[in-house]
Design an enzyme around this catalytic site. Sequence first.
Site, short mmCIF file in Angstrom:
data_model
loop_
_atom_site.label_atom_id
_atom_site.label_comp_id
_atom_site.label_asym_id
_atom_site.label_seq_id
_atom_site.Cartn_x
_atom_site.Cartn_y
_atom_site.Cartn_z
N CYS A 123 41.93 18.17 37.71
CA CYS A 123 41.70 17.03 38.90
C CYS A 123 43.15 16.40 38.13
O CYS A 123 42.67 15.74 37.28
CB CYS A 123 41.02 16.65 39.69
SG CYS A 123 41.53 15.51 40.27
N LYS A 130 37.22 20.66 37.00
CA LYS A 130 36.57 21.32 38.37
C LYS A 130 35.76 21.66 37.95
O LYS A 130 35.72 23.00 37.93
CB LYS A 130 36.88 20.81 39.22
CG LYS A 130 38.37 20.10 40.05
CD LYS A 130 38.89 20.31 41.10
CE LYS A 130 40.23 19.78 41.63
NZ LYS A 130 40.60 20.32 42.95
N CYS A 140 37.76 9.89 50.10
CA CYS A 140 37.05 9.10 48.85
C CYS A 140 38.41 9.08 48.02
O CYS A 140 37.57 8.12 47.59
CB CYS A 140 36.25 10.29 48.96
SG CYS A 140 34.98 9.94 50.60
N CYS A 151 33.67 13.75 56.34
CA CYS A 151 33.31 14.00 58.24
C CYS A 151 34.33 12.52 58.63
O CYS A 151 33.55 11.18 57.81
CB CYS A 151 32.07 13.75 58.54
SG CYS A 151 32.06 13.91 60.16
#
Length: 360
Positions: A123, A130, A140, A151
Amino acid sequence: MAPSHVLKCCQKVLAWVPVAFIALVVAWSYYAYVVELFTISSTAEKAVYLVIFHLSFFMFVWSYWKTIFTPPASPSKEFCLSKADKEQYEKEERPEYQQEILRRAAKDLPIYTTTASRAIRYCDRCQLIKPDRCHHCSACDICVLKMDHHCPWVNNCVGFSNYKFFLLFLMYSLLYCLFVAATVLQYFIKFWTNELPDTHAKFHVLFLFFVAAMFFISILSLFSYHCWLVGKNRSTIETFRAPTFRNGPDKNGFSLGCSKNLREVFGDEKKYWLIPIFTSLGDGCNFPTRLVIMDPEQLAVSSQNEPAKSSGPNQSFPTRPLSESQNRLLTSDSQWVESGPEEENVKSGAKKHIIVSLES
């Protein structure tokens, strides 16, 4: 143009709108059921209905709260590049040499999955390697362990740290809506037959039934889908994009059987399964993969038919982590087998255990 930090603040505020909407609907449903409905119901029903209602309401709100406010789990510091490796990686412009730096840094990490092009999953935003099943969430702006999805209804990433809470939230909201719809049904029928008192409470009954039934139908499909995912030990992301292991992409790689898959999410002690407290097994960075017993003749045929899946000399990934997984799910049947060239000539009919790098 407004400064970027002002735009980010606006985005953060707007992200809470779906949560506020759900909170208002739940608050209204509580008022409509506890206050308005029981002004037209008999006293005999009241006590039983209220006990069951408040129990389901409490569990629903508790699990929803835990899903929203449990921070997403991020990779530990061991997955971050050292200062020297990071400087070398940033200075290097050739991708093949950047990958060499990453492979050297990842040789002792419990990593079995790669990108589709056989590269180490790195990343650039978080500047870390990762772990398996970890993905970067753009909403986020962090890498989330065992990320399932972001969500908007909870304004949070659903992943390793809160996936159990999310499942319980779906289950208890389903039971809550089912109970409300079932107990309001008789009054809903009386509304259409003009048997209810002519008060504003009857309109609460009408909308309460419609809202409960609508949410029940929509949540039922989502809950059923996630129950299927738990049984297969897959995340939503892995369902649409199977991770790549040493033997190629495989969406069933982390599946250990339905029972063990269930325990991986809910834990070993069944008495805690229905309570929204964290009991999931593992650390979110290292996941056991299933062992596949293959006949050597089938293995040879498979190798001939899929030569592209075998890693080349420049694609050396760690055979096993520095410290093997202590996950109790594999205590009875996991073993590491490191096969060298001399082990490939196996006698006909013999059985051979291999670890298939799979992505659930």
